[in-house]
Design a protein around this motif. Structure first.
Motif, PDB file in Angstrom:
ATOM      1  N   GLU A 136       0.838  -1.205   0.000  1.00 16.47           N
ATOM      2  CA  GLU A 136       0.000   0.000   0.000  1.00 16.47           C
ATOM      3  C   GLU A 136       0.870   1.251   0.000  1.00 16.47           C
ATOM      4  O   GLU A 136       0.583   2.216  -0.704  1.00 16.47           O
ATOM      5  CB  GLU A 136      -0.945  -0.006   1.204  1.00 16.47           C
ATOM      6  N   HIS A 137       1.927   1.229   0.783  1.00 14.20           N
ATOM      7  CA  HIS A 137       2.848   2.372   0.830  1.00 14.20           C
ATOM      8  C   HIS A 137       3.447   2.632  -0.553  1.00 14.20           C
ATOM      9  O   HIS A 137       3.477   3.767  -1.042  1.00 14.20           O
ATOM     10  CB  HIS A 137       3.947   2.096   1.855  1.00 14.20           C
ATOM     11  N   ILE A 138       3.910   1.585  -1.197  1.00 15.50           N
ATOM     12  CA  ILE A 138       4.509   1.720  -2.531  1.00 15.50           C
ATOM     13  C   ILE A 138       3.462   2.163  -3.546  1.00 15.50           C
ATOM     14  O   ILE A 138       3.732   2.999  -4.408  1.00 15.50           O
ATOM     15  CB  ILE A 138       5.205   0.407  -2.946  1.00 15.50           C
ATOM     16  N   ARG A 139       2.247   1.618  -3.437  1.00 19.62           N
ATOM     17  CA  ARG A 139       1.170   2.016  -4.350  1.00 19.62           C
ATOM     18  C   ARG A 139       0.904   3.522  -4.232  1.00 19.62           C
ATOM     19  O   ARG A 139       0.747   4.216  -5.238  1.00 19.62           O
ATOM     20  CB  ARG A 139      -0.097   1.214  -4.018  1.00 19.62           C
ATOM     21  N   LYS A 140       0.883   4.044  -3.000  1.00 14.98           N
ATOM     22  CA  LYS A 140       0.670   5.486  -2.798  1.00 14.98           C
ATOM     23  C   LYS A 140       1.821   6.294  -3.371  1.00 14.98           C
ATOM     24  O   LYS A 140       1.607   7.355  -3.970  1.00 14.98           O
ATOM     25  CB  LYS A 140       0.481   5.786  -1.316  1.00 14.98           C
ATOM     26  N   ASP A 141       3.066   5.806  -3.197  1.00 11.00           N
ATOM     27  CA  ASP A 141       4.221   6.490  -3.773  1.00 11.00           C
ATOM     28  C   ASP A 141       4.119   6.551  -5.292  1.00 11.00           C
ATOM     29  O   ASP A 141       4.393   7.583  -5.909  1.00 11.00           O
ATOM     30  CB  ASP A 141       5.525   5.785  -3.388  1.00 11.00           C
ATOM     31  N   ILE A 142       3.719   5.442  -5.905  1.00  8.33           N
ATOM     32  CA  ILE A 142       3.576   5.389  -7.359  1.00  8.33           C
ATOM     33  C   ILE A 142       2.506   6.368  -7.828  1.00  8.33           C
ATOM     34  O   ILE A 142       2.707   7.104  -8.802  1.00  8.33           O
ATOM     35  CB  ILE A 142       3.262   3.954  -7.831  1.00  8.33           C
ATOM     36  N   GLU A 143       1.385   6.406  -7.139  1.00 12.85           N
ATOM     37  CA  GLU A 143       0.313   7.329  -7.506  1.00 12.85           C
ATOM     38  C   GLU A 143       0.788   8.776  -7.410  1.00 12.85           C
ATOM     39  O   GLU A 143       0.502   9.591  -8.291  1.00 12.85           O
ATOM     40  CB  GLU A 143      -0.911   7.101  -6.626  1.00 12.85           C
ATOM     41  N   ALA A 144       1.538   9.102  -6.359  1.00 12.11           N
ATOM     42  CA  ALA A 144       2.059  10.465  -6.205  1.00 12.11           C
ATOM     43  C   ALA A 144       3.045  10.794  -7.320  1.00 12.11           C
ATOM     44  O   ALA A 144       3.012  11.900  -7.890  1.00 12.11           O
ATOM     45  CB  ALA A 144       2.718  10.624  -4.834  1.00 12.11           C
ATOM     46  N   LEU A 145       3.914   9.850  -7.654  1.00 15.10           N
ATOM     47  CA  LEU A 145       4.875  10.078  -8.731  1.00 15.10           C
ATOM     48  C   LEU A 145       4.184  10.222 -10.085  1.00 15.10           C
ATOM     49  O   LEU A 145       4.584  11.050 -10.911  1.00 15.10           O
ATOM     50  CB  LEU A 145       5.900   8.946  -8.782  1.00 15.10           C
ATOM     51  N   GLN A 146       3.121   9.438 -10.311  1.00 11.29           N
ATOM     52  CA  GLN A 146       2.382   9.562 -11.569  1.00 11.29           C
ATOM     53  C   GLN A 146       1.728  10.938 -11.663  1.00 11.29           C
ATOM     54  O   GLN A 146       1.717  11.550 -12.736  1.00 11.29           O
ATOM     55  CB  GLN A 146       1.335   8.461 -11.686  1.00 11.29           C
ATOM     56  N   GLU A 147       1.212  11.448 -10.560  1.00  6.44           N
ATOM     57  CA  GLU A 147       0.611  12.776 -10.557  1.00  6.44           C
ATOM     58  C   GLU A 147       1.679  13.840 -10.842  1.00  6.44           C
ATOM     59  O   GLU A 147       1.450  14.769 -11.610  1.00  6.44           O
ATOM     60  CB  GLU A 147      -0.079  13.052  -9.220  1.00  6.44           C
ATOM     61  N   GLN A 148       2.853  13.685 -10.236  1.00  9.12           N
ATOM     62  CA  GLN A 148       3.953  14.615 -10.509  1.00  9.12           C
ATOM     63  C   GLN A 148       4.348  14.565 -11.976  1.00  9.12           C
ATOM     64  O   GLN A 148       4.607  15.609 -12.599  1.00  9.12           O
ATOM     65  CB  GLN A 148       5.167  14.295  -9.643  1.00  9.12           C
ATOM     66  N   LEU A 149       4.394  13.369 -12.554  1.00  4.48           N
ATOM     67  CA  LEU A 149       4.738  13.216 -13.964  1.00  4.48           C
ATOM     68  C   LEU A 149       3.707  13.909 -14.846  1.00  4.48           C
ATOM     69  O   LEU A 149       4.057  14.623 -15.784  1.00  4.48           O
ATOM     70  CB  LEU A 149       4.861  11.738 -14.331  1.00  4.48           C
ATOM     71  N   ARG A 150       2.424  13.705 -14.535  1.00  5.89           N
ATOM     72  CA  ARG A 150       1.375  14.373 -15.328  1.00  5.89           C
ATOM     73  C   ARG A 150       1.511  15.891 -15.249  1.00  5.89           C
ATOM     74  O   ARG A 150       1.380  16.585 -16.258  1.00  5.89           O
ATOM     75  CB  ARG A 150      -0.007  13.925 -14.856  1.00  5.89           C
TER      76      ARG A 150
END
Length: 83
Positions: free
Chosen positions: A13-27
């Protein structure tokens, strides 16, 4: 074993949240890049050494239905922006 499963689930779950945050930063960065390219074009398309990467591949969103692969942990390092 139960403790290990709980820790593993929390880590996922922690990694999933990190990935979601990074994807938002990328967008956000891709949007800013597009805005800057449009501004440069509107101002006369001055030649630049920066390549046009608007067609660069994006990070696909991984659905929760897809199997997760176990990978070794990596420390996330902060980005250092150089202008």
């Amino acid at each position: 074993m139960t403790g290990d499963l709980e820790r593993h689930t929390k880590e996922q779950e922690h990694i999933r949240k990190d990935i979601e945050a990074l994807q938002e930063q990328l967008r956000a960065l891709q949007h800013d890049h597009t805005v800057l390219l449009n501004m440069r074009k509107a101002l006369g398309g001055a030649s630049s050494a920066v390549a046009d990467t608007t067609d660069a591949p994006t990070v696909p969103h991984q659905s929760s239905a897809e199997p997760k692969q176990s990978k070794p942990k990596r420390a996330l390092l902060p980005h250092v922006w150089v202008s």
